[in-house]
Design a protein around this motif. Structure first.
Motif, PDB file in Angstrom:
ATOM      1  N   GLU A  34       0.840  -1.221   0.087  1.00  0.00           N
ATOM      2  CA  GLU A  34       0.106   0.115  -0.014  1.00  0.00           C
ATOM      3  C   GLU A  34       1.022   1.209  -0.195  1.00  0.00           C
ATOM      4  N   ASP A  38      -0.562  10.477  -3.228  1.00  0.00           N
ATOM      5  CA  ASP A  38      -1.102  10.640  -4.559  1.00  0.00           C
ATOM      6  C   ASP A  38       0.135  11.587  -5.410  1.00  0.00           C
ATOM      7  N   SER A  44      -3.595   9.592   0.180  1.00  0.00           N
ATOM      8  CA  SER A  44      -4.510   8.991  -0.620  1.00  0.00           C
ATOM      9  C   SER A  44      -4.220   7.478  -0.470  1.00  0.00           C
ATOM     10  N   ARG A  45      -4.909   6.424  -0.248  1.00  0.00           N
ATOM     11  CA  ARG A  45      -4.430   5.125  -0.305  1.00  0.00           C
ATOM     12  C   ARG A  45      -4.619   4.408  -1.726  1.00  0.00           C
ATOM     13  N   SER A  46      -3.387   3.819  -2.015  1.00  0.00           N
ATOM     14  CA  SER A  46      -3.442   3.077  -3.372  1.00  0.00           C
ATOM     15  C   SER A  46      -2.701   1.959  -3.069  1.00  0.00           C
ATOM     16  N   TRP A  47      -2.395   0.942  -4.101  1.00  0.00           N
ATOM     17  CA  TRP A  47      -1.781  -0.124  -3.910  1.00  0.00           C
ATOM     18  C   TRP A  47      -0.872  -0.416  -5.014  1.00  0.00           C
ATOM     19  N   ALA A  58      -2.846   0.673  -8.596  1.00  0.00           N
ATOM     20  CA  ALA A  58      -4.195   1.293  -8.533  1.00  0.00           C
ATOM     21  C   ALA A  58      -4.000   2.855  -8.193  1.00  0.00           C
ATOM     22  N   ALA A  59      -4.602   3.390  -8.723  1.00  0.00           N
ATOM     23  CA  ALA A  59      -4.492   5.009  -8.093  1.00  0.00           C
ATOM     24  C   ALA A  59      -5.613   5.251  -7.271  1.00  0.00           C
ATOM     25  N   GLY A  60      -5.754   6.168  -6.457  1.00  0.00           N
ATOM     26  CA  GLY A  60      -6.944   6.669  -5.402  1.00  0.00           C
ATOM     27  C   GLY A  60      -8.187   6.634  -6.135  1.00  0.00           C
ATOM     28  N   TRP A  98       5.420   6.037  -7.671  1.00  0.00           N
ATOM     29  CA  TRP A  98       4.585   6.108  -6.559  1.00  0.00           C
ATOM     30  C   TRP A  98       5.049   6.772  -5.322  1.00  0.00           C
TER      31      TRP A  98
END
Length: 108
Positions: A34, A38, A44-47, A58-60, A98
């Motif tokens: 994770e 952004d 902002s959480r993404s993975w 994956a973007a937010g 990222w």
């Protein structure tokens, strides 16, 4: 960047929204991480998910990008001034970037 599973743990544990739909039926997640910032450096959480074939990100907003694994790809991690970065590079250019906080990285 927080590691949220690898190997058998990633397969057995909860997966982020959208990951299952992005995988081919016979594709297996090897590692899942994770990231918490952004492109504008807002929280902002993404993975990121690594399979035996691809790196998926994956973007937010839920958009997913994927890159087939190749011998000439490199994933480079750096930290500077309280900001961590992961860059996906090929010999010609940067393919992905990222960013994450050290707090997130410390949980890995």
């Amino acid at each position: 960047m927080r590691d949220i599973g690898g190997g058998d743990e990633a397969i057995a544990g909860p997966r982020p929204e959208g990951l299952a739909a992005a995988l081919a039926p016979d594709e297996n997640v090897q590692s899942l991480a994770e990231v918490d910032l952004d492109a504008a450096l807002n929280f902002s959480r993404s993975w990121l998910a690594l399979t035996e074939r691809r790196l998926l990100a994956a973007a937010g907003d839920g958009a997913i990008q994927a890159w087939a694994l190749r011998d000439d790809l490199r994933l480079v991690a750096t930290e500077h001034g309280g900001l961590g970065s992961l860059e996906l590079l090929d010999p010609q250019r940067r393919l992905g970037l990222w960013r994450y906080t050290p707090k997130s990285a410390g949980a890995a």
